[in-house]
Design an enzyme around this catalytic site. Structure first.
Site, PDB file in Angstrom:
ATOM      1  N   ASN A 271     -31.560  47.805 -13.353  1.00  0.00           N
ATOM      2  CA  ASN A 271     -31.241  47.233 -14.663  1.00  0.00           C
ATOM      3  C   ASN A 271     -30.335  48.231 -15.382  1.00  0.00           C
ATOM      4  OD1 ASN A 271     -31.213  46.236 -17.268  1.00  0.00           O
ATOM      5  ND2 ASN A 271     -33.385  46.625 -17.677  1.00  0.00           N
TER       6      ASN A 271
ATOM      7  N   LYS B 173     -28.798  47.885 -18.130  1.00  0.00           N
ATOM      8  CA  LYS B 173     -28.869  47.775 -19.599  1.00  0.00           C
ATOM      9  C   LYS B 173     -27.460  47.782 -20.195  1.00  0.00           C
ATOM     10  CE  LYS B 173     -33.430  49.772 -19.336  1.00  0.00           C
ATOM     11  NZ  LYS B 173     -34.521  50.473 -19.976  1.00  0.00           N
TER      12      LYS B 173
ATOM     13  N   HIS C 267     -37.549  41.271 -20.750  1.00  0.00           N
ATOM     14  CA  HIS C 267     -37.616  42.733 -20.759  1.00  0.00           C
ATOM     15  C   HIS C 267     -38.180  43.186 -22.105  1.00  0.00           C
ATOM     16  CE1 HIS C 267     -36.475  46.928 -20.790  1.00  0.00           C
ATOM     17  NE2 HIS C 267     -36.414  46.838 -19.476  1.00  0.00           N
TER      18      HIS C 267
ATOM     19  N   GLU D  30     -37.371  45.407 -24.064  1.00  0.00           N
ATOM     20  CA  GLU D  30     -36.362  45.659 -25.103  1.00  0.00           C
ATOM     21  C   GLU D  30     -35.932  44.351 -25.762  1.00  0.00           C
ATOM     22  OE1 GLU D  30     -33.800  48.014 -22.597  1.00  0.00           O
ATOM     23  OE2 GLU D  30     -35.371  49.545 -22.534  1.00  0.00           O
TER      24      GLU D  30
ATOM     25  N   GLU E 200     -43.956  46.364 -16.474  1.00  0.00           N
ATOM     26  CA  GLU E 200     -43.297  47.535 -17.056  1.00  0.00           C
ATOM     27  C   GLU E 200     -44.038  47.963 -18.321  1.00  0.00           C
ATOM     28  OE1 GLU E 200     -38.936  47.770 -15.799  1.00  0.00           O
ATOM     29  OE2 GLU E 200     -38.993  46.490 -17.550  1.00  0.00           O
TER      30      GLU E 200
ATOM     31  N   GLY F  63     -38.092  54.619 -19.847  1.00  0.00           N
ATOM     32  CA  GLY F  63     -37.126  55.590 -20.349  1.00  0.00           C
ATOM     33  C   GLY F  63     -37.767  56.830 -20.952  1.00  0.00           C
TER      34      GLY F  63
ATOM     35  N   SER G 133     -39.664  54.494 -15.616  1.00  0.00           N
ATOM     36  CA  SER G 133     -39.418  55.854 -15.124  1.00  0.00           C
ATOM     37  C   SER G 133     -39.657  56.013 -13.618  1.00  0.00           C
ATOM     38  CB  SER G 133     -40.249  56.868 -15.915  1.00  0.00           C
ATOM     39  OG  SER G 133     -39.870  56.835 -17.284  1.00  0.00           O
TER      40      SER G 133
END
Ligand code: PGA
Length: 254
Positions: free
Chosen positions: A9, A11, A98, A100, A170, A176, A216
């Site tokens: 991904n 992003k 996702h 985000e 996730e 991250g 991660s």
């Protein structure tokens, strides 16, 4: 048998030229060094790069995915892109839900369910993301959160839809942050998700849906994670932006 999958991904990283360069690098290392381990490789660049990257990966076996889509096929939705348009550009996969998108764009399970239906109708395979925040984990409410993300997010889908569905667990606190869930922690949630799929769709579907871990994942922890019974690969953010790291993760299956 369910598939092993590694998806990158990207992003909101990489211009078109940079995306082309990274794809060429990934393609090169896969051509030169890939030992067949039956892993499916998917890269998800920005929408701007999808058409060009889809051409660049032709013949390599690498698949291209988008990171989001709208649930209508077309219309007055300024700034949006439909699943049909992504397919026309060469995408075969799309990431939906996702964290985000959930966090910064207020996407909820109901909206995500519509996006999934539109994506499946357009012919895409969906990578549906679920996962709890740190606060939810610490207050031990994460089981209920994940259950709602799965049951509400997959509402209205049937068994044949599930053949084009990949789930990614996730945990938000691991994305991250350099902090991964331990292999045992991840396995526990993956088994829980598979059990929910079993209850809803039956054992055959539950056994066949690939459940990826994301948060991660790096070359040095991928092996341990991928060795777990219910972890079928990874959704990779940061480490997918470096061809060598991404490739080493692809090679991490036993
Ligand atoms: P990360 O991101 O690998 O950089 O933690 C994973 C993701 O957001 O899919």
């Amino acid at each position: 048998m369910r598939k092993n999958i590694v998806a990158g991904n990207w992003k909101m990283h990489k211009t078109l030229t940079e995306s082309q360069a990274l794809t060429t690098e990934i393609r090169g290392v896969i051509r030169d060094e890939f030992r067949s381990n039956n892993a499916e490789i998917i890269i998800c660049p920005t929408n701007l790069a999808i058409a060009s990257i889809s051409k660049l990966v032709e013949g390599s076996g690498i698949k291209v995915g988008a990171q989001n889509c709208h649930f209508e096929t077309q219309g007055a939705f300024t700034g949006e892109v439909s699943a049909t348009m992504l397919v026309a550009a060469g995408a075969t996969h799309v990431i939906i839900g996702h964290s985000e998108r959930r966090q910064y764009f207020n996407e909820n399970n109901e909206l995500l369910s519509k996006k999934k239906k539109a994506s499946l109708a357009a012919g895409l395979t969906v990578l549906y993301c679920v996962g709890e925040t740190l606060q939810e984990r610490e207050s031990d409410t994460h089981w209920g959160i994940i259950e709602a993300q799965i049951t509400e997010g997959l509402a209205g889908l049937n068994s044949s839809d599930m053949e084009r569905m990949i789930i990614a667990y996730e945990p938000v606190w691991a994305i991250g942050t350099g902090k991964t869930a331990s292999a045992d922690q991840a396995q526990e949630v993956h088994a829980f998700i598979r059990n929910l799929l079993d209850t809803r769709f039956g054992a055959a579907i539950a056994e066949n849906v690939s459940i990826l871990y994301g948060g991660s994942v790096k070359p040095d922890n991928a092996k341990e994670l991928f060795a777990m019974k219910d972890i079928d690969g990874g959704l990779i953010g940061g480490a997918s932006l470096k061809a060598r790291d991404f490739f080493d993760i692809v090679q991490a299956f036993a």
